[in-house]
Design an enzyme around this catalytic site. Structure first.
Site, PDB file in Angstrom:
ATOM      1  N   LYS A 290      -7.180  -1.921   6.745  1.00 19.09           N
ATOM      2  CA  LYS A 290      -8.010  -2.770   5.902  1.00 19.09           C
ATOM      3  C   LYS A 290      -9.456  -2.751   6.397  1.00 19.09           C
ATOM      4  O   LYS A 290     -10.390  -2.731   5.606  1.00 19.09           O
ATOM      5  CB  LYS A 290      -7.480  -4.200   5.984  1.00 19.09           C
TER       6      LYS A 290
ATOM      7  N   HIS B 209       4.117   1.334   2.213  1.00 16.10           N
ATOM      8  CA  HIS B 209       5.272   0.594   1.678  1.00 16.10           C
ATOM      9  C   HIS B 209       5.870   1.357   0.500  1.00 16.10           C
ATOM     10  O   HIS B 209       7.085   1.420   0.330  1.00 16.10           O
ATOM     11  CB  HIS B 209       4.857  -0.802   1.197  1.00 16.10           C
TER      12      HIS B 209
ATOM     13  N   LYS C 114      -6.136   6.765  10.097  1.00 16.20           N
ATOM     14  CA  LYS C 114      -5.119   5.728   9.910  1.00 16.20           C
ATOM     15  C   LYS C 114      -5.540   4.769   8.779  1.00 16.20           C
ATOM     16  O   LYS C 114      -6.715   4.409   8.684  1.00 16.20           O
ATOM     17  CB  LYS C 114      -4.960   4.953  11.219  1.00 16.20           C
TER      18      LYS C 114
ATOM     19  N   HIS D 298      -2.721  -2.608  17.458  1.00 18.30           N
ATOM     20  CA  HIS D 298      -3.732  -3.454  16.815  1.00 18.30           C
ATOM     21  C   HIS D 298      -5.104  -3.391  17.474  1.00 18.30           C
ATOM     22  O   HIS D 298      -6.054  -3.999  16.976  1.00 18.30           O
ATOM     23  CB  HIS D 298      -3.224  -4.907  16.755  1.00 18.30           C
TER      24      HIS D 298
ATOM     25  N   HIS E 208       0.849  -1.198   0.000  1.00 17.59           N
ATOM     26  CA  HIS E 208       0.000   0.000   0.000  1.00 17.59           C
ATOM     27  C   HIS E 208       0.880   1.242   0.000  1.00 17.59           C
ATOM     28  O   HIS E 208       2.116   1.149  -0.088  1.00 17.59           O
ATOM     29  CB  HIS E 208      -1.005  -0.043   1.151  1.00 17.59           C
TER      30      HIS E 208
ATOM     31  N   CYS F 279       1.760  -7.936  16.365  1.00 18.58           N
ATOM     32  CA  CYS F 279       3.141  -7.447  16.492  1.00 18.58           C
ATOM     33  C   CYS F 279       4.138  -8.592  16.431  1.00 18.58           C
ATOM     34  O   CYS F 279       5.329  -8.378  16.271  1.00 18.58           O
ATOM     35  CB  CYS F 279       3.364  -6.739  17.819  1.00 18.58           C
TER      36      CYS F 279
ATOM     37  N   CYS G  41       1.109 -10.434  21.474  1.00 15.81           N
ATOM     38  CA  CYS G  41       0.251  -9.868  20.425  1.00 15.81           C
ATOM     39  C   CYS G  41       0.627 -10.520  19.101  1.00 15.81           C
ATOM     40  O   CYS G  41       1.768 -10.433  18.655  1.00 15.81           O
ATOM     41  CB  CYS G  41       0.417  -8.352  20.336  1.00 15.81           C
TER      42      CYS G  41
ATOM     43  N   CYS H 222      -3.448  -3.997  22.689  1.00 15.21           N
ATOM     44  CA  CYS H 222      -2.225  -3.592  22.001  1.00 15.21           C
ATOM     45  C   CYS H 222      -2.476  -2.226  21.361  1.00 15.21           C
ATOM     46  O   CYS H 222      -3.492  -2.049  20.685  1.00 15.21           O
ATOM     47  CB  CYS H 222      -1.880  -4.622  20.926  1.00 15.21           C
TER      48      CYS H 222
END
Ligand code: ME8
Length: 646
Positions: free
Chosen positions: A297, A20, A294, A145, A17, A128, A125, A142
Site C-alpha cells: 500500500k 488474494h 513487492k 513489515h 488485491h 504479524c 510485531c 520484522c
C-alpha cells in the site's frame, strides 16, 4: 472420491488485491478440476475478522470494528463472482457458530492440560500479530513489515506446542505429500530441528477486546491464530455435522508462504492436542510482485482484481495467473506480460484455432459434424498427442502444477494448428474426390476443440462455456463436462450441429488496455462514446458486426489480361481465395507477395474481367501530386492470416 479445499481466511483490514485473487482462483480452479474428475468437492473461503489489525483499520475510519469488518468482508464476498470463483461456503470468524466452536475447543485443550498461564516478555510485531524471535529480525526489524517489534511483558495463556514437536516431525517425515512443494516441507523440517517454543494464545482484554473470550478466563480474548485456524473445522460443521464427517479427512489447505508456520506447525499441533486427525495436504505458493516490486500500500502498487477484470477480462486474468506463476515460486505481474499472453496464447493460438476450424465446418459442411472416414498415420499421431495431453493435464492439475498443465494444453493447440496447415482443408475442399478426407480432417479438428473446451473448463469457465455452446453441446453434457466420459477420443456425434460461434479473445493493446485505477470503468465508456467524424451516415453496431473484416496474406499476384487497373490476388485468410483488386497502377505483383492486408471477407462474389473475386481488399484513397492514389491497408505487426479485424 471427495475433496475439501480451503483458502486462507483473509484479514478484513484492507480490500482484496491480486494476491488474494490468485489464491482464490487457484482454489476455484482446483475444485472445478476435481469436479471434472467426477468428485464431490467442498470449497471454502472467508474472512478473518478479529485482532489488533482490524481494530486499527477501523479506528482510522472512525467506525466500530464490527461495522468495518462487515464492510470489508462484503467486498471480499462480492469480488469472487467477478472472478468466476464459486465457493461452497464463505465463513466469517465473527459468525456465532464459529465463536462457539472456538470456545469449546479452547476448553477441551485447557481441560487436557495443554493450555497454561504464564508470564512472557518478548518482541511483538503488530503486523504479524505474533511474537518474533531475535533470530527472525533483520536489522532489528520484522522481515515482513520492516518495522521494529515492540518489547512487551505480560501474563498470558500458552498452548503446549512443544509437547507435539516430535509427533509432528514424524508425521511430516512419513507423509512426503503433507507439505508441498518440497522446498516448504524442507523449510518446516529445518525449523523443527530446533526446540519448539510454546505458543502464546491470548491477549488481556485491557489491550484487546475485539476477539473471542476465553471460556476459562473472561479477562482474556484468544489470539488470532487459535481463532482463525479453527475456521477450517467450523466451516464444515465440526464437531458433528454431516459435512464434517465427509470432508475433514480429505482437507487440503492452500496458502502463500507468508503463513507457512501457522499452517505447518501451529495448526497440526493444535489438531494433535484435540486428538483430531491432521489435514491431508498443505499447498504453498509464492508471492505476486508488481513489475518485480513487492505489492504494498505504501508504494501504491497494489493491483485490485476488479480493475484487472475490467481491463483484461476474467478468463484472461485466470489464465494468466495460472500460466505465469510456477506454483511455489514468486512471480511478477505486469500489464505487458498479461497483454502478451492474451495476444499470443489466447487470441492467436487458441482463438484462431477455434475460429478457423469452426469456420471451415460451416463453410464446407454447413455447420454439421462430419463422419470421419478412416485415419491416416498423421491422424493417429494427433490422437495419441491428445491422449498424452489429457494424461499430463490430469497429473499436473492434481499436483497444483497449473503452469505445466497449461503448457501441455498449448503444445496440443500448436499441433492442432499445424494439422490445419499440413492438411490444407481449403485445398481438399476444391477436389470432390477428397471429400472423405476433408470429413476426417474436420472431424479430427472438432475433436481437438472438444478436448480443449473440456480441459480448459476449470481454468477459464467463461471461455469454455462459449466453446461448449459453439460446438453444439449442452453445458453439462458429460462429453464436455466429465474427464471420465469425455476424455477419450471420438466422442463427437457425426451429424450433430454446431452453433454460431462467438469470438473468444480480442487482441489487446498494451498501452490502451492498462487498468485505470482512478476510474476503472472509464475505458469501455470512452470507447463507446467516440463518434466517427468522417462518416456521412452513422450505422449501428449490429450493421457493423455483419461486416466480416479479416487480415489476409497475399500469397500470389498476377496481372489480368487486357486490364490496366486490375490485379488477381491469391490470399490466405486463412483458407485460400481469389480477390481482384484495382491496384495495378500503384503496386507491382512482386512487391505484394507476403504482405498482410485487410479484406472484406463476406462480400458477394463478383466477376471482374472474367475473374471471380471473393472479397475486397481495403485501401486508402489519397491524392499525391494532384493524382489519386491507392495505399493498401495493413496491420501494425504480423498476425495469423484470417484474424478478424474489429
Ligand atoms: O494471513 N502474493 O490473511 P491475509 C500471493 N488472516 N498471495 C498473496 C499475496 C501476494 N503478494 N498477498 C496475499 C492472513 N496473498 C490470515 C490468514 S488463515 C487461517 C488466516 C494471499 O489477508 C495468500 O494466500 O494477510 C496469503 O497466504 C494470504 O493472501 C494472506 O492473507
Amino acid at each position: 472420491m471427495t475433496t475439501y479445499i480451503t483458502t486462507p481466511i483473509y484479514y478484513v483490514n484492507a480490500p482484496p488485491h491480486l494476491g488474494h485473487a490468485y489464491t482464490t482462483i487457484v482454489a476455484d480452479t482446483y475444485s472445478r478440476f476435481r469436479r471434472l474428475c467426477g468428485e464431490t468437492v467442498r470449497f471454502q473461503t472467508g474472512t478473518d475478522e478479529h485482532g489488533d489489525k482490524i481494530v486499527k483499520a477501523a479506528e482510522n475510519e472512525n467506525i466500530p470494528p464490527r461495522e468495518y469488518a462487515d464492510r470489508i468482508s462484503a467486498m471480499f464476498r462480492a469480488t469472487w463472482p467477478l472472478l468466476d470463483v464459486e465457493p461452497d461456503h464463505f465463513i466469517r470468524t465473527t459468525d456465532a457458530a464459529h465463536i462457539a466452536v472456538v470456545q469449546s475447543i479452547l476448553q477441551k485443550v485447557y481441560d487436557k492440560g495443554d493450555i497454561y498461564f504464564d508470564e512472557y516478555s518478548g518482541l511483538y510485531c503488530r503486523g504479524c500479530e505474533r511474537y518474533l524471535t531475535e533470530k527472525e529480525l533483520v536489522d532489528g526489524n520484522c522481515p515482513d513489515h520492516q518495522t521494529p517489534p515492540q518489547e512487551i511483558a505480560e501474563k498470558n495463556y500458552f498452548f503446549r506446542m512443544s509437547r507435539y514437536q516430535q509427533q509432528l516431525i514424524d508425521h511430516i517425515r512419513n507423509n512426503p505429500q503433507f507439505i508441498t512443494p518440497e522446498r516448504y516441507r524442507n523449510e518446516v523440517l529445518a525449523f523443527l530441528s530446533e526446540p519448539l517454543e510454546d505458543l502464546c494464545i491470548s491477549r488481556p482484554k485491557a489491550r484487546l477486546t475485539w476477539g473471542i473470550e476465553l471460556p476459562f478466563d473472561a479477562t482474556f480474548v484468544t489470539y488470532v491464530w487459535f481463532d482463525a485456524l479453527i475456521n477450517y473445522l467450523t466451516g464444515i460443521g465440526y464437531p458433528d455435522g454431516k459435512d464434517f464427517e465427509k470432508f475433514w479427512s480429505v482437507a487440503e489447505h492452500l496458502i502463500a508462504k507468508d503463513i507457512l508456520k501457522p499452517h505447518a506447525i501451529y495448526w497440526p499441533t493444535m489438531l494433535m492436542a484435540m486428538d483430531m486427525p491432521l489435514y491431508r495436504k498443505l499447498h504453498v505458493h509464492g508471492y505476486w510482485n508488481i513489475d518485480d516490486t513487492k505489492m504494498s500500500k505504501s508504494i501504491g502498487n497494489v493491483v485490485r482484481p476488479k480493475e484487472l477484470v475490467e481491463a483484461y477480462g476474467v478468463d484472461t486474468l485466470r489464465y494468466f495467473t495460472l500460466r505465469e506463476m510456477s506454483f511455489g515460486l514468486d512471480s511478477s505481474f505486469s500489464s505487458e506480460a498479461i497483454v502478451a499472453r492474451q495476444n499470443a496464447d489466447l487470441a492467436n493460438d487458441l482463438g484462431n484455432l477455434f475460429s478457423r476450424a469452426t469456420a471451415m465446418v460451416w463453410k464446407y459442411r454447413e455447420g454439421r459434424v462430419p463422419e470421419p472416414a478412416g485415419n491416416s498415420e498423421e491422424d493417429l499421431v494427433l490422437q495419441d498427442a491428445a491422449q498424452a495431453m489429457i494424461g499430463e493435464y490430469r497429473a499436473m492439475m492434481a499436483e497444483f502444477r497449473f503452469h505445466l498443465a497449461l503448457q501441455a494444453i498449448w503444445e496440443f493447440v500448436g499441433l492442432a494448428n499445424k494439422y490445419i496447415v499440413g492438411n490444407e482443408p481449403w485445398t481438399l475442399a476444391k477436389d470432390p474426390a477428397k471429400a472423405a478426407r476433408l470429413d476426417t480432417v474436420l472431424y479430427n479438428l472438432l475433436e481437438c476443440l472438444r478436448l480443449l473446451a473440456l480441459t480448459l473448463r476449470p481454468v477459464m469457465p467463461g471461455a469454455a462455456a462459449k466453446m461448449t455452446a459453439g460446438l453444439g453441446f449442452a453445458p453439462d453434457d458429460p462429453r464436455i463436462a466429465s474427464l471420465e466420459e469425455g476424455g477419450a477420443w471420438g466422442r463427437l456425434t457425426p451429424g450433430s450441429g454446431l452453433n454460431a460461434f462467438e469470438a473468444l479473445f480480442p487482441r489487446l493493446d498494451a498501452k490502451k488496455d492498462e487498468p485505470q485505477e482512478s476510474d476503472p470503468i472509464a475505458l469501455p465508456q470512452t470507447r463507446q462514446e467516440t463518434v466517427p467524424t468522417v462518416a456521412e451516415d452513422l450505422i449501428d453496431f449490429d450493421f457493423f458486426k455483419k461486416l466480416e473484416l479479416r487480415v489476409a496474406e497475399i500469397v500470389a499476384a498476377a496481372p489480368i489480361k487486357k486490364s490496366k487497373k486490375l490485379l488477381k490476388l491469391t490470399v490466405n485468410a486463412p483458407e485460400e481465395r481469389t480477390i481482384v483488386a484495382g491496384i495495378a497502377e500503384y503496386y507491382s505483383p512482386e512487391e505484394l507477395i507476403g504482405r498482410q492486408v485487410v479484406i472484406v471477407a463476406n462480400l458477394q462474389p463478383a466477376k471482374l474481367m472474367g475473374v471471380t473475386s471473393h472479397g475486397m481488399v481495403l485501401a486508402a484513397k489519397t491524392i499525391v501530386d494532384g493524382k489519386e492514389k491507392l495505399v493498401l491497408s495493413s496491420v501494425s505487426e504480423s498476425v495469423e492470416p484470417g484474424s478478424r479485424v474489429a
